[in-house]
Design a protein around this motif. Structure first.
Motif, PDB file in Angstrom:
ATOM      1  N   PHE A 247     -26.500-102.826 -94.559  1.00 35.89           N
ATOM      2  CA  PHE A 247     -27.315-102.407 -93.346  1.00 35.89           C
ATOM      3  C   PHE A 247     -28.948-102.873 -94.200  1.00 35.89           C
ATOM      4  CE2 PHE A 247     -25.970-101.202 -89.573  1.00 35.89           C
ATOM      5  CZ  PHE A 247     -26.972-101.616 -88.543  1.00 35.89           C
TER       6      PHE A 247
ATOM      7  N   LEU B 224     -23.345-106.314 -91.771  1.00 39.85           N
ATOM      8  CA  LEU B 224     -22.254-105.452 -91.335  1.00 39.85           C
ATOM      9  C   LEU B 224     -21.612-105.998 -89.637  1.00 39.85           C
ATOM     10  CD1 LEU B 224     -20.326-102.282 -91.708  1.00 39.85           C
ATOM     11  CD2 LEU B 224     -21.674-101.651 -90.006  1.00 39.85           C
ATOM     12  N   TYR B 225     -21.995-106.378 -88.949  1.00 40.00           N
ATOM     13  CA  TYR B 225     -22.188-106.767 -87.728  1.00 40.00           C
ATOM     14  C   TYR B 225     -21.095-108.354 -88.281  1.00 40.00           C
ATOM     15  CZ  TYR B 225     -26.106-104.487 -85.673  1.00 40.00           C
ATOM     16  OH  TYR B 225     -26.690-103.839 -85.432  1.00 40.00           O
ATOM     17  N   ASP B 226     -21.220-108.811 -89.665  1.00 39.41           N
ATOM     18  CA  ASP B 226     -20.614-110.101 -89.874  1.00 39.41           C
ATOM     19  C   ASP B 226     -18.807-110.177 -90.488  1.00 39.41           C
ATOM     20  OD1 ASP B 226     -22.137-112.500 -88.920  1.00 39.41           O
ATOM     21  OD2 ASP B 226     -23.794-112.004 -90.793  1.00 39.41           O
TER      22      ASP B 226
ATOM     23  N   ASN C  57     -11.208-111.371 -91.662  1.00 39.03           N
ATOM     24  CA  ASN C  57     -12.140-110.778 -92.116  1.00 39.03           C
ATOM     25  C   ASN C  57     -13.225-112.350 -91.863  1.00 39.03           C
ATOM     26  OD1 ASN C  57     -15.002-108.690 -92.099  1.00 39.03           O
ATOM     27  ND2 ASN C  57     -15.335-110.639 -91.581  1.00 39.03           N
TER      28      ASN C  57
ATOM     29  N   THR D 171     -30.217-110.914 -89.866  1.00 38.69           N
ATOM     30  CA  THR D 171     -29.042-109.489 -89.278  1.00 38.69           C
ATOM     31  C   THR D 171     -28.610-108.880 -90.138  1.00 38.69           C
ATOM     32  OG1 THR D 171     -27.825-110.815 -89.105  1.00 38.69           O
ATOM     33  CG2 THR D 171     -29.084-110.963 -87.434  1.00 38.69           C
ATOM     34  N   PRO D 172     -27.990-107.332 -89.824  1.00 39.22           N
ATOM     35  CA  PRO D 172     -27.078-106.275 -91.006  1.00 39.22           C
ATOM     36  C   PRO D 172     -26.195-106.800 -91.635  1.00 39.22           C
ATOM     37  CG  PRO D 172     -27.856-105.001 -88.789  1.00 39.22           C
ATOM     38  CD  PRO D 172     -28.383-106.721 -88.392  1.00 39.22           C
TER      39      PRO D 172
ATOM     40  N   GLY E  30     -30.831 -97.106 -90.807  1.00 34.67           N
ATOM     41  CA  GLY E  30     -29.916 -97.899 -90.826  1.00 34.67           C
ATOM     42  C   GLY E  30     -28.509 -97.212 -91.953  1.00 34.67           C
TER      43      GLY E  30
ATOM     44  N   PRO F  66     -17.607-106.392 -90.808  1.00 26.28           N
ATOM     45  CA  PRO F  66     -17.150-105.084 -90.398  1.00 26.28           C
ATOM     46  C   PRO F  66     -16.027-104.522 -91.485  1.00 26.28           C
ATOM     47  CG  PRO F  66     -16.343-106.541 -88.309  1.00 26.28           C
ATOM     48  CD  PRO F  66     -17.146-107.200 -89.415  1.00 26.28           C
TER      49      PRO F  66
ATOM     50  N   THR G 122     -31.723-104.058 -93.071  1.00 33.09           N
ATOM     51  CA  THR G 122     -31.891-104.466 -92.326  1.00 33.09           C
ATOM     52  C   THR G 122     -33.139-103.205 -91.278  1.00 33.09           C
ATOM     53  OG1 THR G 122     -30.832-104.121 -90.754  1.00 33.09           O
ATOM     54  CG2 THR G 122     -31.298-106.794 -91.721  1.00 33.09           C
TER      55      THR G 122
ATOM     56  N   TRP H  67     -11.987-115.018 -89.957  1.00 34.10           N
ATOM     57  CA  TRP H  67     -13.495-114.853 -87.992  1.00 34.10           C
ATOM     58  C   TRP H  67     -14.363-115.289 -88.848  1.00 34.10           C
ATOM     59  CZ3 TRP H  67     -17.013-111.001 -87.470  1.00 34.10           C
ATOM     60  CH2 TRP H  67     -17.497-110.936 -85.992  1.00 34.10           C
TER      61      TRP H  67
END
Lengths: 638, 283
Positions: B228, B158-160, B276, B155-156, B234, B162, B230, B279
């Motif tokens: 990004f 960026l999702y994990d 981050n 997965t990108p 993107g 940000p 992937t 999280w």
């Protein structure tokens, strides 16, 4: 063969020290120092080829060490009484009582352990102590001559000075080779005493004051050491390192012995001058330079981290280990910040040393094969570069009469050779592809799962780059002109050149060093290897550091750059921009100011004393460090 | 391995072209935002070629050494990036360049380059820890500092991460020498410290620094693209948006002081990183 080598590295310096003390006149002293150096260097090189072994010693030595222990403590009590220092007196008396209890009531004299337990970690330490220590000893010959001429002494104090310097080397070698922790304690106390005498060598008020401070802080550590020994003997029925390390997995998995381990680690903190005990090491600068070089780079402070790295397998994965990592990372950051606020060259070196020792301690606390690899490599590379830097600053100080880096502006014109050597020392401390950075890279990658630790390492690294880069730039800050070739006695020039060469060549040999010395040691105590050597560098799952490709590319780049610099035509040299009419003001660049008066342009660094000053920051750092130590203690007692 | 090497060398050869074009587009966009017409897109190349043809003037020969080493380090770091090596290693190699730039500036006894050098050091102090933390956070998600491992992540990033991308944005702004952080060497030579760290570099040496700067910009954008990795589309969208935002920030901000920069960048950066990464643990 092996017994001869151990004798040559440990016991021989004790005899040589006495000879150096009795020798009158410079020539015999020079002969003894150089001969001792040669023997130590050869013996330690031969030891490196031996691989791990154990060695027994006759019972008479056991008795000698016991007697020596009490004699040493007696001397320290005597000094304590003379200095009217209650703390030293009572803590030393306490140590005497504790030792008596240990030796006559607890210790099991029937169980015989070998006197010396030698593995690759010990061998690395012996090589560092014997080789770099000897070089510093040789450097001291030339340095002390100038030093005493400067002081106009009636009677030379050099016999006493060299007695302790050589004794120091023997004691340090004994410390890292000893198998029994009680033997280690004996040598540990010798180094305490040596450092006390050497810091106070010049006999000025400030020297006496700082020597006393070093003494009481190290006595605190010594007391923790004895208490740790007693609890260890009670808990494990042995003080033999070999026996303890053989059952390391059981000890660490069961979380046993954490209290004595904590006490020994605490003793290591005091010896390695970690906060809140950093002031004895920064105060040690009042001693002649060889002392600072010896204390800071190859001996005394390395003993503290050696003990912690040595014991690391016994507390893998415990709460104690995590806190040791946190404490190390914190001290690394705090001391790097203190160094930023300093303009005194020796103080910068001192704080940088403590900062790097803290990094080693953090690596021991992270306690993975990769981080232990980093710790051992840091010990090696730091010793070389730091010894070089200290001796350079010593030479600079003797020449320009100041150790302030602001006064080292444009040093490349006054001392072209030493300026370049200093720059080499600085670059090997902070830039890849050199060994220090390889080790730092390992440290950060192995800490990457612990956010707090890694954040502090990141901040500390950035601060480190700041104060080194600043200093390196100032050395060359001069208008164009041919420098005057400098005069140096060969006993000073030779060690400097050898160390500068070694700092680069050892970095090139890092994979080889790792394969020969570090990997076998890690394999002895940890299940998996830390790194694999391949594709011209070191790699593991989390990363890859290409040593040889980098050396090749950057080396070519650097050589091209050097040639570009060498081809500059003196006719193409411009005066610096002054935003006005330029003129020369007593050899300094300047400009024509108001009323047609010449104004010299005098830049200075920002040291931000209100943020990075010793007073402010030191207080906060000490409180935070004490809190961390208290957390450790609370955790192990819980 | 050989294929990778050839590709990496090709990429390194193309980098100055891309970097120079970026600089040209940057100038055109800036002009557009300021209602000017602006120079031709190829102007940065004309500038550099003109500089290369000049006589090598220096204040101190060490500057010549520093400029070349700065370029060597920048090229090496881009090379490691395209060889898909170790992120932390790239960071350390970048440090070489930055240090030599400063050493060269400090070797000239001119007040402007001295102050510029000092400020450059404070700028490094602001972005270095953040860049390390960005890399560490990427390693936390993917389990490795190797770019190969990061590219294999399904997965990108960026999702994990940000917030880490915002932290990287700070680094990019400082590295691009954009307002509010164009403190050590401003684009314009009429500031209080002239051109700061670059004041005493001239002619071919200044050209080398300019080319090295292009390399560094491409490198930092490359690191942004890893967020990004992937999809190609993107990457393009992310980089275009990021770069346009940089130019916008540059044009709506004033230059600030280095003390403000240190305080704000480090505080914001560390807090964002902490949040981050916490999280990450929770999610």
């Amino acid at each position: 063969m092996r017994d001869t080598l151990v004798f040559a590295t440990v016991l021989l310096p004790f005899f040589a020290a006495v000879l150096a003390f009795l020798a009158r006149g410079a020539a015999p002293r020079k002969l003894i120092m150089v001969a001792t150096s040669l023997v130590l260097i050869t013996a330690s090189a031969c030891l490196l080829t031996q691989g791990p072994f154990t060695l027994g010693a006759s019972p008479i030595f056991e008795a000698l060490v016991t007697v020596g222990d009490f004699a040493l403590l007696g001397i320290i009590v005597f000094f304590g009484v003379r200095l009217k220092n209650q703390l030293v007196v009572w803590l030393s008396l306490g140590q005497i009582a504790g030792l008596a209890f240990l030796d006559f009531f607890l210790a099991d004299h029937a169980a015989t352990a070998p006197a010396f337990y030698v593995d690759d970690l010990s061998l690395v330490m012996v090589a560092i102590i014997s080789m770099i220590g000897s070089l510093i000893g040789v450097y001291a010959l030339g340095y002390m001559k100038g030093h005493e001429e400067h002081l106009h002494l009636e009677k030379s104090r050099q016999p006493r000075f060299f007695f302790f310097i050589i004794l120091f080397l023997g004691a340090m070698n004994g410390l890292v080779l000893a198998d029994s922790l009680s033997w280690m304690y004996f040598f540990w106390e010798i180094t305490t005493l040596c450092s006390f005498v050497l810091i106070g060598h010049d006999g000025t008020d400030i020297a006496r004051k700082n020597a006393e401070r070093a003494l009481w802080m190290n006595v605190v550590g010594g007391a923790a050491f004895v208490l740790g020994l007693i609890l260890l003997q009670k808990g494990a029925q042995t003080l033999s390192l070999q026996a303890l390390l053989a059952i390391a997995p059981e000890i660490s998995a069961g979380g046993l012995l954490v209290v004595p381990l904590f006490l020994l680690i605490f003793a290591g903190f005091t010896k390695a001058a970690q906060a809140p005990f950093q002031s004895w090491l920064t105060g040690a600068m009042v001693a002649p330079t060889p002392v600072s070089a010896l204390l800071h780079s190859s001996t005394m402070v390395k003993a503290g981290v050696y003990l912690i790295v040595r014991l690391a397998p016994l507390f893998v994965g415990t709460y104690l280990s995590a806190l040791v990592a946190l404490f190390g990372a914190f001290c690394f950051l705090a001391m790097a910040a203190m160094a930023v606020g300093q303009s005194n060259g020796k103080k910068i070196l001192a704080y940088s040393t403590i900062s790097n020792l803290a990094l080693i301690i953090a690596c021991a606390g992270i306690n993975t094969p990769a981080s232990i690899t980093a710790a051992v490599l840091l010990i090696i590379f730091h010793a070389v570069s730091k010894a070089l830097l200290f001796m350079c600053v010593g030479s600079i100080e003797q020449r320009i009469g100041s150790r302030d880096i602001e006064d080292m502006r444009g040093l490349s014109r006054v001392m072209p050779r030493t300026a370049v050597l200093t720059a080499i020392g600085i670059m090997t401390m902070m830039l890849p592809p050199f060994g220090m950075l390889l080790a730092k890279w390992m440290a950060i990658e192995s800490a990457s799962a612990q956010f707090l630790v890694v954040a502090m390492l990141a901040m500390g690294s950035a601060l480190t780059v700041l104060f080194w880069a600043r200093w390196a730039g100032m050395l060359f800050s001069a208008p164009f002109g041919r420098g005057t070739p400098e005069e140096q006695p060969p006993s000073v020039r030779l060690p400097l050149t050898i160390l500068a060469g070694a700092s680069v060549i050892l970095s090139l040999g890092a994979p080889f060093l790792y394969n020969r010395l570090v990997a076998p040691m890690v394999a002895m105590y940890y299940a998996a290897p830390g790194y694999a050597v391949s594709t011209g560098g070191m790699e593991n799952v989390s990363g890859v550091f290409w040593i040889y490709p980098l050396f090749l590319i950057l080396g070519i780049g650097f050589i091209v750059a050097l040639r570009a610099a060498g081809r500059i035509n003196p006719a193409d040299v411009a005066a610096p921009y002054m935003c006005g009419a330029q003129r020369d003001v007593n050899g300094h660049p300047g400009f024509t100011g108001p009323m047609n008066q010449p104004v010299a342009a005098t830049p200075g660094n920002a040291y931000l004393p209100r943020i990075f000053g010793e007073e402010m920051l030191g207080r906060y750092a000490n409180v935070a460090a004490l809190a961390l130590v208290a957390l450790m203690l609370g955790g192990v007692l819980w | 391995m050989v294929g990778k090497l050839v590709l990496a060398l090709l990429a390194v050869a193309l980098t100055p072209l891309v970097g120079g074009l970026l600089a040209g587009v940057d100038r055109r966009l800036t002009a557009w935002l300021q209602s000017r017409y602006g120079p031709p897109v190829l102007q940065p190349f004309y500038d550099v070629l003109k500089l290369l043809g000049k006589t090598k003037m220096v204040v101190n020969p060490w500057q010549a050494l520093s400029a070349s080493v700065y370029l060597a380090a920048a090229v090496t770091s881009v090379f490691i990036f395209f060889m898909q090596g170790d992120l932390l290693l790239i960071f350390f190699v970048l440090t070489i360049g930055a240090v030599f730039l400063v050493v060269g500036a400090l070797s000239a006894p001119s007040p402007y380059s001295q102050i510029g050098g000092q400020r450059e050091l404070w700028q490094m102090l602001a972005y270095e820890p953040l860049l390390i933390l960005v890399f560490v956070s990427m390693a936390m998600v993917t389990g490795s500092f190797r770019i190969t491992a990061i590219l294999e992540h399904p997965t990108p990033l960026l999702y994990d991460l940000p917030l880490m991308f915002i932290v990287l944005g700070y680094v990019l702004t400082i590295k691009l020498r954009k307002s509010p952080f164009d403190i050590s060497a401003s684009q314009h030579a009429h500031q209080e410290i002239v051109r700061g760290v670059l004041t005493e570099y001239s002619g071919p040496h200044l050209a080398l620094l300019e080319i090295a700067h292009w390399f560094e910009v491409v490198l930092v954008l490359g690191i942004c693209s890893l967020f990004f990795a992937t999809s190609a589309l993107g990457v393009v969208v992310l980089l275009a948006a990021t770069y346009f935002l940089e130019i916008l920030i540059d044009n709506v901000m004033a230059r600030m002081t280095w003390r403000w920069m240190l305080r704000s960048v480090l505080t914001v950066g560390l807090v964002l990183s902490l949040v981050n990464i916490l999280w990450l643990y929770v999610a």
